[in-house]
Design a protein around this motif. Structure first.
Motif, short mmCIF file in Angstrom:
data_model
loop_
_atom_site.label_atom_id
_atom_site.label_comp_id
_atom_site.label_asym_id
_atom_site.label_seq_id
_atom_site.Cartn_x
_atom_site.Cartn_y
_atom_site.Cartn_z
N UNK A 1 0.82 -1.21 0.00
CA UNK A 1 0.00 0.00 0.00
C UNK A 1 0.85 1.27 0.00
N UNK A 2 2.12 1.14 0.40
CA UNK A 2 3.02 2.28 0.39
C UNK A 2 3.71 2.46 -0.96
N UNK B 1 -4.41 -10.99 1.94
CA UNK B 1 -3.53 -10.06 1.22
C UNK B 1 -4.15 -9.63 -0.10
N UNK B 2 -4.66 -10.61 -0.85
CA UNK B 2 -5.26 -10.28 -2.13
C UNK B 2 -6.47 -9.36 -1.97
N UNK C 1 -6.59 -5.57 -3.37
CA UNK C 1 -7.57 -5.33 -4.43
C UNK C 1 -8.46 -4.14 -4.09
N UNK C 2 -8.65 -3.90 -2.79
CA UNK C 2 -9.49 -2.78 -2.37
C UNK C 2 -8.77 -1.44 -2.43
N UNK D 1 0.78 -1.77 -4.74
CA UNK D 1 1.74 -2.47 -5.59
C UNK D 1 1.53 -3.98 -5.46
N UNK D 2 2.14 -4.77 -6.35
CA UNK D 2 2.01 -6.24 -6.28
C UNK D 2 2.73 -6.81 -5.06
N UNK D 3 2.50 -8.11 -4.82
CA UNK D 3 3.18 -8.78 -3.71
C UNK D 3 3.86 -10.05 -4.22
#
Length: 315
Positions: free
Chosen positions: A34-35, A59-60, A64-65, A70-72
């Protein structure tokens, strides 16, 4: 080489946060993503193994919200001691994890499954030989774990390893080794890497799953307090000498272990990672424990300032 589009979504900085045993949990990964940096965790951190499904679902859903997340990534240890590998990879494929980070053996059997759903595989390497084997397995990127990195680190200077690998490979590279601030992130790019790979700096965050004494030890330590030894897992790694002393051991006189004895459990009564704390040589530049969002904001400001300073200087 440009960062793959699937991993470049909402990146505020060219950073992959290293997966740290015990320390990396959903709270930290979500805060990292999220950062605006790629968060990650070792699949083995979800215990019992069925908890991994819950972690991936959470996490997904939370990422998604957030349209700016960024991706994980999820780290998989490819070693006979990891009896969960097949189970954990099946869940990662089910949830279509964007990036799989593999360690130790080449991920020959893993790559096809990840590519089938459009995911990427990056592999940890400490030498040219390891890089060549990973590329033969079809990986999408290399993570160069150089001297000074926390955990299972190599011994080569990043100036040497990046240069040698760039002679035959123009794909994505993430560089690891004592990267704790924005200047170092920019330096990694200047060397020829696409990402900075940062672990130790995120131990000293509010969200990290580390005891307060561990976080404070990160803040209080310097490079001289980091010990490089294979004793605790069978593979050479960097650990804080203070935690070794607290376990009743002499950091300067530890026996040698062969890597075939690798264990995620214990060495005597002291358990690697839980009691014996991993850390990179960059600890001397870490001054406080702070929320992940504030840390990434600081890294971004340092990165921007370093880049502008070079431009002003005319380089």
């Amino acid at each position: 080489m440009p960062i793959p589009a699937s991993l470049n979504k909402n990146l505020r900085l060219p950073v992959i946060c290293a997966p740290m045993f015990i320390v990396s949990n959903p709270d930290l990964v979500i805060a990292q993503c999220k950062s605006g940096v790629i968060g990650s965790f070792p699949a083995l951190n979800a215990r019992p193994k069925d908890l991994l499904d819950d972690w991936l679902i959470r996490i997904k859903a939370e990422l998604a919200a957030d349209p700016n997340a960024a991706p994980f990534a999820v780290n998989q240890i490819i070693h006979p001691s990891n009896e969960r590998l097949e189970h954990d990879m099946a869940l990662c494929v089910k949830h279509e994890v964007p990036l799989i980070i593999t360690s130790l053996s080449a991920p020959t059997a893993i790559v096809p499954h990840v590519h089938r759903y459009g995911g990427k595989v990056f592999h940890d390497v400490i030498s040219v030989r390891h890089a060549e084997k990973a590329l033969e397995a079809g990986v999408d990127g290399l993570i160069l774990v150089c001297a000074g990195a926390g955990g299972h680190a190599g011994t080569l200077s990043p100036f040497a390893l990046v240069g040698e690998i760039r002679k035959f490979y123009d794909g994505p590279i993430a560089l690891s080794g004592a990267i704790t601030n924005g200047c170092a992130i920019l330096s990694a790019q200047a060397l020829g890497a696409d990402f900075a790979y940062i672990g130790t700096r995120f131990i000293a965050t509010r969200e990290a799953n580390a005891v307060e004494a561990y976080k404070q030890a990160i803040v209080d330590s310097a490079a001289k307090d980091v010990v490089y030894t294979p004793y605790f897992t069978g593979v050479h790694g960097n650990y804080l000498s203070k935690s070794i002393l607290a376990a009743g051991l002499d950091p300067a006189n530890l026996p040698v272990k062969d890597k075939t004895a690798m264990s995620f459990g214990s060495a005597g009564d002291a358990k690697a990672w839980k009691d014996i704390w991993g850390a990179g040589q960059g600890v001397g530049t870490i001054g406080e424990v702070m929320p992940t969002a504030e840390l990434v904001a600081r890294l971004h400001e340092e990165y921007r300032a370093a880049r502008e300073q070079l431009l002003v200087a005319g380089y």
